[in-house]
Design an enzyme around this catalytic site. Structure first.
Site, PDB file in Angstrom:
ATOM      1  N   HIS A 157      10.870 -36.636 150.456  1.00  0.00           N
ATOM      2  CA  HIS A 157      11.115 -38.007 149.962  1.00  0.00           C
ATOM      3  C   HIS A 157      11.778 -37.992 148.580  1.00  0.00           C
ATOM      4  CE1 HIS A 157       8.121 -39.266 153.088  1.00  0.00           C
ATOM      5  NE2 HIS A 157       7.547 -38.130 152.719  1.00  0.00           N
ATOM      6  N   SER A 278      35.710 -37.799 132.069  1.00  0.00           N
ATOM      7  CA  SER A 278      35.933 -39.235 132.167  1.00  0.00           C
ATOM      8  C   SER A 278      36.999 -39.613 131.163  1.00  0.00           C
ATOM      9  CB  SER A 278      34.635 -39.968 131.862  1.00  0.00           C
ATOM     10  OG  SER A 278      34.900 -41.273 131.402  1.00  0.00           O
ATOM     11  N   LYS A 284      31.119 -36.837 129.602  1.00  0.00           N
ATOM     12  CA  LYS A 284      30.912 -36.712 131.044  1.00  0.00           C
ATOM     13  C   LYS A 284      31.427 -35.413 131.657  1.00  0.00           C
ATOM     14  CE  LYS A 284      29.706 -39.544 133.643  1.00  0.00           C
ATOM     15  NZ  LYS A 284      29.727 -40.876 134.167  1.00  0.00           N
ATOM     16  N   GLU A 291      31.368 -34.882 145.388  1.00  0.00           N
ATOM     17  CA  GLU A 291      31.471 -36.256 145.906  1.00  0.00           C
ATOM     18  C   GLU A 291      32.516 -36.347 147.008  1.00  0.00           C
ATOM     19  OE1 GLU A 291      30.623 -39.192 142.310  1.00  0.00           O
ATOM     20  OE2 GLU A 291      31.914 -37.559 141.725  1.00  0.00           O
TER      21      GLU A 291
END
Ligand code: ARG
Length: 461
Positions: A157, A278, A284, A291
């Site tokens: 979970h 970024s 970042k 992704e």
């Protein structure tokens, strides 16, 4: 102008929009090598069977070789008015060798021709993908061996559940990829039959030798039913299914990379080589490659869905709908190949933060099961009762904001008076993973065994 290939029945040429919707040369030119190989095998067989003259067959072979080198040198001009790869090649053959070119299509149709070409293409693709997946398995196993004892939190979970090792987690993917390769190999086995000689749908009256063409193209045997051979695309569906399942595995792993690299987790680090910055936030490091692996799985599944839906209502045998079998598959195969390569790159690049991992592994009372197991083993308490006792000790620890291994013995004894000092030997995360020695378990010794077994099997040890 009427069509060169079937001008006999046609007085005028197609409308421009007809040509546009009908043509597949824009994408099926990828099949040129398979198309030429199929034609060469067919011509050789026609000559051996004395269906065409040996000297014509020789001219055909030479002409086809010339076309192959023209295409490979980028000197071939593909023409949309010639619809597809089959007619582009045949028409060029006529330009090069003249009349004998017209004999190549004896006892053959584009229907068996395209089915043959595409099977050959998918077969080559499966072989290339298999090698790439094997390489990813090597990368995972090597990293797992290096981190067989690096403790990390195991989740259910996405809540901290029990400590595992980083190596163990990586080896889970090696197993999945092993089954994925099995599925691809299975699809390959079933697709490796030659449709060539099925002709349009009914077979042919010429005395062809289908075993000979099958053999020369590396097929195991000719397909046994001409209708089936020209009208099924299950080999594409099956290969895309196997690819989709594998892409789902990799997408789950990509999702884990996204989570683990998030500063809130900080369990692993990817280098500059596999992250991007970024344009506004200087701090970042985004896991873009992971992704995109996650996203491209959607594209691969989309191609599978596409072909399933194209095929679902088609009566036998060939229908032009089936020309739509290729673009999605081509796109899916190249996306899949990129996904595997990116994953292998990230695996080789990633470094776990062992201290963070260990600390995180101990959070959330991850060794509570170890305490319960100790009660069962040492005090011979039934597991359900041990679970209850442990729950109370965990409650006590959490009230005082202490990890389990820091709860004083006296306090534990208030819950269960027979608990002894020995209990502390099982409460650390390191002790926990070391104790999980059951077959397939996370104990470092087991993980090393698994990783070594795979590396040997993969020829990388
Ligand atoms: N370009 C066609 C395809 O990809 C080749 C087969 C054409 N056959 C036909 N009967 N029109 O499916």
């Amino acid at each position: 102008m009427s069509n060169k290939m079937w001008g006999g029945r046609f007085a005028t040429g197609p409308d421009a929009i007809m040509e546009e919707i009908n043509a597949s040369i824009g994408f099926d030119q990828r099949l040129y090598a398979q198309d030429i190989a199929g034609s060469k095998a067919h011509a050789a067989m026609l000559a051996a069977q004395k269906i065409i003259a040996a000297k014509d067959a020789q001219k055909i072979q030479k002409g086809l070789d010339t076309i192959l080198s023209e295409i490979e040198a980028g000197k071939f001009s593909f023409k949309r008015e010639l619809e597809d790869i089959h007619m582009n090649v045949e028409s060029r053959l006529a330009e090069i060798i003249g009349a004998p070119a017209g004999r190549l299509h004896t006892a053959r149709s584009r229907n068996d021709q395209v089915a043959t070409d595409f099977r050959l293409y998918v077969r080559d693709t499966v072989d290339a993908l298999d090698a790439q997946i094997a390489d990813l398995q090597v990368a995972l196993s090597e990293k797992a061996l290096a981190h067989a004892a690096t403790v990390m939190p195991g989740f259910t979970h996405l809540q901290t559940a029990q400590p595992v090792t980083f190596g163990h987690h990586l080896m889970a993917y090696v197993e999945m990829l092993g089954r994925d390769r099995g599925r691809l190999a299975d699809a390959r086995k079933r697709l490796n039959e030659s449709p060539l000689g099925s002709a349009a749908l009914a077979g042919t009256s010429f005395p062809i030798d289908r075993d000979a063409t099958a053999k020369s193209l590396g097929f195991d045997r000719p397909t046994a039913n001409s209708l089936d051979a020209v009208s099924d695309r299950d080999f594409v569906m099956e290969t895309l299914s196997a690819a989709s399942i594998c892409a789902i595995h990799l997408s789950r792993f990509a999702e884990e990379i996204v989570i683990w690299t998030s500063p809130a987790f900080s369990l692993i680090r990817l280098s500059d080589a596999f992250t991007s910055g970024s344009s506004i936030m200087p701090q970042k490091r985004n896991p873009d490659a992971a992704e995109l692996v996650r996203a491209k799985a959607g594209r691969i599944i989309g191609a599978l869905t596409g072909i399933l839906v194209v095929m679902k209502g088609l009566p036998l045998a060939y229908a032009k709908d089936m020309q739509e079998d290729k673009e999605g598959a081509f796109d899916a195969f190249s996306s899949f190949s990129l996904v595997i390569a990116a994953m292998a790159g990230m695996v080789r690049d990633m470094e776990p933060d062992a201290a963070r991992m260990k600390a995180a592994a101990g959070q959330g009372y991850a060794t509570a099961t170890d305490l319960a197991d100790w009660l069962v083993r040492t005090l011979n308490i039934p597991f359900r009762d041990a679970h209850h006792v442990t729950g109370r000790i965990v409650g006590l620890a959490s009230e005082r904001n202490l990890p389990l291994h820091r709860v004083p013995l006296a306090d534990m004894q208030q819950v269960e008076k027979r608990i002894t000092q020995d209990v502390y030997s099982v409460l650390t995360v390191t002790a926990s993973v070391r104790s999980r020695t059951s077959y397939g378990g996370t104990a470092p010794a087991r993980v090393r065994q698994q990783a070594r077994r795979w590396l040997k099997k993969l020829g990388a040890a």
